[in-house]
Design a protein around this motif. Sequence first.
Motif, PDB file in Angstrom:
ATOM      1  N   PRO A 367     -53.742  57.775  68.499  1.00 35.79           N
ATOM      2  CA  PRO A 367     -53.582  57.578  69.943  1.00 35.79           C
ATOM      3  C   PRO A 367     -52.153  57.294  70.367  1.00 35.79           C
ATOM      4  CG  PRO A 367     -54.602  55.637  68.952  1.00 35.79           C
ATOM      5  CD  PRO A 367     -54.541  56.692  67.889  1.00 35.79           C
ATOM      6  N   ASN A 368     -51.378  56.589  69.526  1.00 30.30           N
ATOM      7  CA  ASN A 368     -50.039  56.170  69.934  1.00 30.30           C
ATOM      8  C   ASN A 368     -49.215  55.767  68.720  1.00 30.30           C
ATOM      9  OD1 ASN A 368     -50.804  53.396  69.319  1.00 30.30           O
ATOM     10  ND2 ASN A 368     -51.912  53.432  71.253  1.00 30.30           N
ATOM     11  N   ASP A 369     -47.953  55.411  68.959  1.00 33.05           N
ATOM     12  CA  ASP A 369     -47.037  55.055  67.867  1.00 33.05           C
ATOM     13  C   ASP A 369     -47.433  53.750  67.185  1.00 33.05           C
ATOM     14  OD1 ASP A 369     -45.561  57.305  68.234  1.00 33.05           O
ATOM     15  OD2 ASP A 369     -43.851  56.326  69.195  1.00 33.05           O
ATOM     16  N   GLU A 370     -47.972  52.798  67.942  1.00 35.07           N
ATOM     17  CA  GLU A 370     -48.361  51.522  67.337  1.00 35.07           C
ATOM     18  C   GLU A 370     -49.363  51.747  66.212  1.00 35.07           C
ATOM     19  OE1 GLU A 370     -49.905  47.150  68.777  1.00 35.07           O
ATOM     20  OE2 GLU A 370     -50.900  48.910  69.614  1.00 35.07           O
ATOM     21  N   VAL A 371     -50.352  52.569  66.475  1.00 37.23           N
ATOM     22  CA  VAL A 371     -51.384  52.851  65.478  1.00 37.23           C
ATOM     23  C   VAL A 371     -50.826  53.714  64.356  1.00 37.23           C
ATOM     24  CG1 VAL A 371     -53.603  53.969  65.077  1.00 37.23           C
ATOM     25  CG2 VAL A 371     -53.252  52.604  67.134  1.00 37.23           C
ATOM     26  N   ARG A 372     -50.071  54.758  64.714  1.00 39.03           N
ATOM     27  CA  ARG A 372     -49.556  55.696  63.713  1.00 39.03           C
ATOM     28  C   ARG A 372     -48.735  54.981  62.636  1.00 39.03           C
ATOM     29  NH1 ARG A 372     -47.134  58.665  66.881  1.00 39.03           N
ATOM     30  NH2 ARG A 372     -48.476  60.503  66.913  1.00 39.03           N
ATOM     31  N   TYR A 373     -47.738  54.231  63.048  1.00 37.73           N
ATOM     32  CA  TYR A 373     -46.815  53.646  62.073  1.00 37.73           C
ATOM     33  C   TYR A 373     -47.431  52.460  61.333  1.00 37.73           C
ATOM     34  CZ  TYR A 373     -43.307  56.746  63.997  1.00 37.73           C
ATOM     35  OH  TYR A 373     -42.622  57.867  64.385  1.00 37.73           O
ATOM     36  N   ALA A 374     -48.217  51.665  62.026  1.00 37.88           N
ATOM     37  CA  ALA A 374     -48.846  50.530  61.349  1.00 37.88           C
ATOM     38  C   ALA A 374     -49.862  51.015  60.322  1.00 37.88           C
ATOM     39  CB  ALA A 374     -49.512  49.607  62.363  1.00 37.88           C
ATOM     40  N   PHE A 375     -50.601  52.077  60.651  1.00 41.85           N
ATOM     41  CA  PHE A 375     -51.589  52.586  59.704  1.00 41.85           C
ATOM     42  C   PHE A 375     -50.921  53.199  58.475  1.00 41.85           C
ATOM     43  CE2 PHE A 375     -54.520  55.899  58.162  1.00 41.85           C
ATOM     44  CZ  PHE A 375     -55.587  55.080  57.823  1.00 41.85           C
ATOM     45  N   LEU A 376     -49.887  53.994  58.701  1.00 42.42           N
ATOM     46  CA  LEU A 376     -49.187  54.604  57.570  1.00 42.42           C
ATOM     47  C   LEU A 376     -48.522  53.541  56.700  1.00 42.42           C
ATOM     48  CD1 LEU A 376     -47.582  57.752  59.244  1.00 42.42           C
ATOM     49  CD2 LEU A 376     -49.603  57.655  57.784  1.00 42.42           C
ATOM     50  N   GLU A 377     -48.001  52.497  57.346  1.00 39.66           N
ATOM     51  CA  GLU A 377     -47.395  51.406  56.589  1.00 39.66           C
ATOM     52  C   GLU A 377     -48.408  50.731  55.675  1.00 39.66           C
ATOM     53  OE1 GLU A 377     -45.030  47.229  57.516  1.00 39.66           O
ATOM     54  OE2 GLU A 377     -44.960  48.867  58.977  1.00 39.66           O
ATOM     55  N   SER A 378     -49.654  50.655  56.131  1.00 42.33           N
ATOM     56  CA  SER A 378     -50.692  50.024  55.313  1.00 42.33           C
ATOM     57  C   SER A 378     -51.059  50.881  54.105  1.00 42.33           C
ATOM     58  CB  SER A 378     -51.945  49.774  56.158  1.00 42.33           C
ATOM     59  OG  SER A 378     -52.600  50.993  56.483  1.00 42.33           O
ATOM     60  N   LEU A 379     -50.699  52.173  54.137  1.00 36.48           N
ATOM     61  CA  LEU A 379     -51.000  53.047  53.007  1.00 36.48           C
ATOM     62  C   LEU A 379     -50.030  52.850  51.844  1.00 36.48           C
ATOM     63  CD1 LEU A 379     -51.734  56.443  54.816  1.00 36.48           C
ATOM     64  CD2 LEU A 379     -53.404  54.836  53.897  1.00 36.48           C
TER      65      LEU A 379
END
Length: 525
Positions: A367-379
């Motif tokens: 949906p947005n950058d907040e979700v994109r980067y935080a989710f990838l960081e968790s990977l």
Amino acid sequence: MQENKRTLPMSVQDFEKLRKKGCVYVDKTEYVYTLVHDVAQFFLSRPRRFGKSLLLSTMKAYWEGKKELFSGLAIEKLESENKDAWQPHPVFYFDFNGENYSEVPVETVLTAHLKRWEELYEIVDNSQTLGERFQNLLMKVSKKTGRECVVLVDEYDKPLLDLVNEPERQEHNKAVFKGFFSNLKNCDAYVRFVFITGVTKFHKVSIFSDLNQLRDISLNKYYSGMCGITEEELREYFAYEIDALAEEQNISNEECLEILKKQYDGYRFHQNGINVYNPYSLINAFSDKEFGSYWFETGTPTFLVEKLRNDHFDVRKFSNQTIFSTERILKDYTGDTLDPIPLLYQSGYLTISDYNPKMRRYVLAFPNDEVRYAFLESLVPVYVPKANAANGLDIFTLDEYVENGDLEGIHSVLTGLFANISYTTNNPVFEHYFQTVIYVVFTLLGRYVITEQQAYKGRIDCKVETDNFVYLFEYKLDKTAEEALKQIDTKDYKLSFSADKRKLFKIGVSFDSKERKLADWKVAE
């Protein structure tokens, strides 16, 4: 600008408290009016941090007849001609938040609720089961008060999601729900209104198969803006906060709105529905006067990222490849499916970005950058557990090398990342694993990275761009880096950059599936 004296509803999920404290409130009571005057009983799925608890608390206040709390709101005017409005009804509000169900049995929580209500209405019940007690409670309270009952259930699925890695206990809780909430159907004559919320809709949970009268409004166009904050509401209710944030960040109001939109907007719960902002993140940004990442403060569920890795899910699809789904898949999460897409959608990691009406197929995206980067960081810790600044294998060290065109440094970090991946990593598709790590790392650097990009005669494995450099990567499994480099030339991958003034690097990479490492690396300009 003077110090902001407006009270933002930070972590306030109780409607009565919010109104009495004079907090800023985005008026959603027109939706409440429509719902409470319907004869249906409802289910709504929304991601966490989207205001489901506040919505149910608002309904609770309405059904308890607390008219004074709704002064000046839409529903006050809508109910002005209704003589039967604001009549108090007995409300049974089940809140499944706040407990860790890997430690606390769901029966304990249900028993506490029943005991409190039985004491309130002076009812003695010696029934053998919780379900019978609940049924008797609804019948006796309705007869005693002369009013039909209202049942509100907040986050029904938390006792199930908490036990996602404990299937036997999860099945037990499903059975408990079956014996408990199925009684609602038998008490239809004594129940006026039912509203159930959750993150997911477990298709195999008997609460839904037995309660076939529930109307699922999760993908309903009219209710798509009920939870969350629309662009219009943002500008109407938070003009003061937008001014304060823009001033603090030394940018214009329009620039501020653009960043807020990119960071927190983009959720869509119907293909033709209105986009909404994440309310939790938006309120925190206004409070801190910072464009921070807030939704993931409680952390991305470990089981989810591990499932993506173990199921060999192609994480690169989150970027330039398309993720498709159907309405049935989006609505129903079975809990034992191998497909992570419905859980990613229902949890808010993906949202509806497009729709094909002919094929009745949804297109999903971050949906947005907040979700994109935080989710990838968790990977990162799941895919590369030992990557950190202490050993020089963090993404910030890599960022310096990429920015400066330091190919030796890039080679060193990437080689080190894969040298630190355990041999026991449960992913035999090492080529896919390698490309996933590359994609995640470069994306987190904020670089313009595209994988599998269509070129003149083929697909470029990976392209990374900076202001001064363009890097074209080609990967080979158990072959030489020279062969990878040759493919870049024979396929004319650099043709589209012929007029680009930036320096272009062609990088051939080979990795050894047996040794599970980056084995060879060659560069040409």
